[in-house]
Design a protein around this motif. Structure first.
Motif, short mmCIF file in Angstrom:
data_model
loop_
_atom_site.label_atom_id
_atom_site.label_comp_id
_atom_site.label_asym_id
_atom_site.label_seq_id
_atom_site.Cartn_x
_atom_site.Cartn_y
_atom_site.Cartn_z
N ALA A 33 0.83 -1.20 0.00
CA ALA A 33 0.00 0.00 0.00
C ALA A 33 0.87 1.26 0.00
CB ALA A 33 -0.94 -0.01 1.20
N ALA A 34 1.98 1.22 0.70
CA ALA A 34 2.88 2.38 0.77
C ALA A 34 3.50 2.68 -0.59
CB ALA A 34 3.97 2.13 1.81
N SER A 35 3.64 1.65 -1.43
CA SER A 35 4.25 1.83 -2.75
C SER A 35 3.28 2.46 -3.75
CB SER A 35 4.73 0.48 -3.29
OG SER A 35 3.63 -0.34 -3.66
N GLY A 36 1.98 2.49 -3.39
CA GLY A 36 0.97 3.03 -4.30
C GLY A 36 0.58 2.08 -5.40
N ASP A 37 0.98 0.82 -5.28
CA ASP A 37 0.69 -0.16 -6.33
C ASP A 37 -0.36 -1.18 -5.91
OD1 ASP A 37 2.57 0.90 -8.11
OD2 ASP A 37 4.20 -0.22 -7.19
N LEU A 38 -1.08 -0.89 -4.85
CA LEU A 38 -2.04 -1.86 -4.33
C LEU A 38 -3.36 -1.79 -5.11
CD1 LEU A 38 -2.77 -4.02 -2.23
CD2 LEU A 38 -3.54 -2.18 -0.73
N ILE A 39 -3.79 -2.94 -5.61
CA ILE A 39 -5.09 -3.07 -6.27
C ILE A 39 -5.90 -4.06 -5.44
CG2 ILE A 39 -6.30 -3.72 -8.38
CD1 ILE A 39 -3.72 -3.09 -9.92
N ALA A 40 -7.11 -3.66 -5.06
CA ALA A 40 -7.92 -4.49 -4.17
C ALA A 40 -9.36 -4.54 -4.64
CB ALA A 40 -7.87 -3.94 -2.74
N TYR A 41 -10.05 -5.62 -4.26
CA TYR A 41 -11.46 -5.74 -4.66
C TYR A 41 -12.32 -6.20 -3.49
CZ TYR A 41 -12.27 -10.89 -4.95
OH TYR A 41 -12.49 -12.22 -4.67
N ILE A 42 -13.61 -5.90 -3.64
CA ILE A 42 -14.65 -6.43 -2.75
C ILE A 42 -15.80 -6.87 -3.64
CG2 ILE A 42 -16.27 -5.96 -0.87
CD1 ILE A 42 -14.39 -3.82 0.15
N GLY A 43 -16.36 -8.04 -3.35
CA GLY A 43 -17.46 -8.55 -4.15
C GLY A 43 -18.82 -8.18 -3.55
N ASN A 70 -4.45 4.25 -4.17
CA ASN A 70 -4.45 2.88 -4.68
C ASN A 70 -5.70 2.66 -5.54
OD1 ASN A 70 -2.02 1.61 -3.14
ND2 ASN A 70 -3.17 2.72 -1.57
N LYS A 71 -5.82 1.47 -6.10
CA LYS A 71 -6.86 1.21 -7.11
C LYS A 71 -7.92 0.25 -6.58
CE LYS A 71 -7.25 -0.01 -12.04
NZ LYS A 71 -7.33 1.37 -12.59
N PRO A 72 -9.20 0.67 -6.57
CA PRO A 72 -10.29 -0.20 -6.10
C PRO A 72 -11.02 -0.89 -7.25
CG PRO A 72 -11.04 2.07 -6.09
CD PRO A 72 -9.65 2.07 -6.71
N ILE A 73 -11.44 -2.12 -6.99
CA ILE A 73 -12.27 -2.86 -7.94
C ILE A 73 -13.54 -3.34 -7.23
CG2 ILE A 73 -12.43 -4.87 -9.47
CD1 ILE A 73 -9.44 -4.83 -9.80
N PRO A 74 -14.68 -2.67 -7.45
CA PRO A 74 -15.94 -3.24 -6.97
C PRO A 74 -16.35 -4.34 -7.95
CG PRO A 74 -16.31 -1.08 -7.97
CD PRO A 74 -14.83 -1.33 -8.04
N LEU A 75 -16.50 -5.54 -7.44
CA LEU A 75 -16.84 -6.70 -8.28
C LEU A 75 -18.32 -7.03 -8.13
CD1 LEU A 75 -16.00 -9.15 -10.09
CD2 LEU A 75 -15.63 -10.42 -7.95
N MET A 76 -19.07 -6.92 -9.21
CA MET A 76 -20.46 -7.34 -9.21
C MET A 76 -20.54 -8.85 -9.34
SD MET A 76 -22.37 -4.58 -8.97
CE MET A 76 -21.14 -4.15 -7.75
N GLY A 77 -21.38 -9.47 -8.52
CA GLY A 77 -21.50 -10.92 -8.53
C GLY A 77 -22.57 -11.42 -9.47
N GLY A 78 -22.48 -11.00 -10.74
CA GLY A 78 -23.47 -11.47 -11.71
C GLY A 78 -23.44 -12.98 -11.89
N GLY A 79 -22.28 -13.59 -11.64
CA GLY A 79 -22.15 -15.04 -11.72
C GLY A 79 -22.44 -15.72 -10.41
N GLY A 119 -12.50 5.33 -14.29
CA GLY A 119 -11.79 5.80 -15.47
C GLY A 119 -10.66 4.85 -15.83
N ALA A 120 -9.74 5.36 -16.64
CA ALA A 120 -8.63 4.53 -17.13
C ALA A 120 -7.31 4.85 -16.45
CB ALA A 120 -8.48 4.70 -18.64
N GLY A 121 -7.32 5.76 -15.47
CA GLY A 121 -6.10 6.15 -14.79
C GLY A 121 -5.61 5.09 -13.82
N LYS A 122 -4.39 5.30 -13.31
CA LYS A 122 -3.75 4.30 -12.45
C LYS A 122 -4.58 3.99 -11.20
CE LYS A 122 0.42 3.36 -9.74
NZ LYS A 122 1.70 3.89 -9.21
N THR A 123 -5.16 5.01 -10.60
CA THR A 123 -5.93 4.78 -9.37
C THR A 123 -7.44 4.82 -9.60
OG1 THR A 123 -5.92 7.13 -8.76
CG2 THR A 123 -4.08 5.79 -7.98
N ASP A 124 -7.86 4.94 -10.86
CA ASP A 124 -9.29 4.96 -11.15
C ASP A 124 -9.91 3.59 -10.90
OD1 ASP A 124 -9.28 7.61 -11.83
OD2 ASP A 124 -9.15 7.26 -13.99
N ALA A 125 -11.13 3.60 -10.37
CA ALA A 125 -11.83 2.36 -10.07
C ALA A 125 -12.26 1.66 -11.36
CB ALA A 125 -13.06 2.64 -9.21
N VAL A 126 -12.34 0.34 -11.29
CA VAL A 126 -12.81 -0.48 -12.40
C VAL A 126 -13.99 -1.32 -11.91
CG1 VAL A 126 -12.24 -2.34 -14.01
CG2 VAL A 126 -10.51 -0.62 -13.44
#
Length: 418
Positions: A33-43, A70-79, A119-126
């Protein structure tokens, strides 16, 4: 936890605000997290058209992840929603149609735009959906490539399975597979996005660490798990539930005023904790509010309601809800911005029972509960206490077409004749 001194802004914020319950490797995660490269998700499974306030804790974790670089990924549980998570359940979830799941998913997505920047930026959510990969899996290939890494012995020892079996409640084979799919999600998100962390409530700990183990066996880099405490109110009630039902996040399922009132009605012992978890107020301002005592604590509750409502619905809507409350409680007037429920003129003409009226208004979940509230002196019609459970509303109860129903001093709905 008290001895841990985070280097990263992310874990510092989560630690001081009370978000952390368990972590697989705090020091390792802190370094990432300190490096700024952390990507994390929650379903988030799509079991209803809206998330409820119990989902605000994980949403705020994603918010702080992004705010700290850091970069967040909200994961939709469509499956996974097609399977159903058995965690914390004594019976199988209702199986939804694919059309229902897709409709729920689209409705739920709107909330995340209030808390995250996409968005498409480094820390933008997907925003992702596990239906993308789960619905295209070949069953035999999945068993050979992924299923071989799971131990049935360990799966039977998981709380979500063990508790169901101990209570002799049926656990379907499809539910038994849920943890395999959730673990595979973690591996897939690592492959697609470089995701290294899965977060969730403490009831998800077993499922999350199963994903860590699957990743290790399938050759991913080191993965991490972090869970938040499962929240209950000071009196032991589950977050997100009230006598009248769930506290939904979508305004079309719960009026903004009711959402504001939910936070305004927080128990005294919960106010400081909720300010830390559900607002972005600076910690020194929260410390100032924490020092308030007695009647002054009501000011802290109003700040909590205003800030929590602003995050979800915007500052203007929060201020309108606060002004509605002020007029209702301090001036005693009938505010036209109170939640309104329409009733047909024919229903009133035929004598709508007061018990039915309170259920229709969403103030009580059943006529039985309304009857109990009347016996306890908790229900009012146009600010007058109701004593007769057989009372029927008539035209004389409607002033300018409105009748005001109240539960206690803080929950009000207007019935409007149409």
């Amino acid at each position: 936890m008290s001895e841990f001194q985070p280097k990263s802004d992310f874990l510092r914020v989560l630690t001081e605000r009370g978000f952390i319950h368990q972590c697989s490797d705090l020091a390792g995660l802190d370094e990432k997290a300190a490096s700024g490269d952390l990507i994390a998700y929650i379903g988030f499974d799509c079991t209803a058209p809206s998330l409820h306030v119990g989902s605000m804790l994980p949403i705020m974790m994603l918010h702080w992840l992004q705010k700290t670089g850091n970069k967040p990924i909200p994961l939709m549980g469509g499956g996974t929603t097609r399977v159903g998570d058995p965690s914390g359940k004594d019976e199988s979830r209702k199986m939804l149609t694919i059309a229902q799941i897709d409709a729920n998913k689209e409705s739920i997505k709107k909330v995340f735009e209030k808390f995250l920047t996409f968005g498409a930026g480094k820390t933008d959510a997907v925003m992702t959906d596990n239906a993308e990969w789960l619905t295209t899996l070949n069953y035999i290939d999945f068993l050979r490539d992924v299923g071989k890494h799971f131990s049935v012995n360990r799966m039977l020892a998981m709380d979500s399975v063990k508790l169901r079996l101990e209570r002799e409640h049926e656990l379907s084979f499809i539910e038994f597979n849920y943890m395999c799919l959730q673990a595979y999600d973690f591996v897939e998100l690592n492959r697609r996005y470089g995701c290294l962390l899965q977060m969730g409530g403490s009831d998800q700990w077993g499922n999350i660490v199963t994903g860590l183990d699957l990743g290790r066996r399938m050759g991913t880099p080191q993965l991490y798990a972090l869970t938040s405490p499962l929240l209950t109110t000071a009196s032991g009630a589950k977050m997100g539930k009230t006598a009248a039902g769930a506290v939904w996040l979508n305004a079309d399922m719960l009026p903004v005023y009711d959402y504001w009132q939910y936070w305004r009605n927080a128990e005294d012992a919960d106010v400081v904790r909720f300010l830390k978890l559900f607002t972005t107020l600076p910690m020194d301002e929260i410390a100032r509010l924490a020092a308030l005592q007695g009647a002054e604590l009501n000011e802290a509750k109003k700040v909590l309601a205003n800030e929590a409502t602003t995050l979800l619905h915007g500052r203007e809507a929060a201020e309108l809800a606060a002004e509605t409350a002020r007029k209702t409680f301090e001036e005693g007037v009938l505010a036209d911005s109170l939640p309104t429920v329409a009733v047909a003129a024919s229903e009133v003409a035929s004598g709508m029972g007061v018990l039915t009226a309170f259920v229709k208004a969403g103030l009580t979940p059943s006529t039985g509960e309304a009857r109990r509230q009347i016996k306890g002196g908790g229900l009012r019609l146009n600010d007058s206490a109701l004593t007769d459970e057989r009372y029927a509303l008539s035209d004389k109860d409607f002033v300018d077409g409105f009748a005001k129903l109240s539960v206690g001093k803080k929950k009000h709905v207007l019935l409007k004749v149409e």
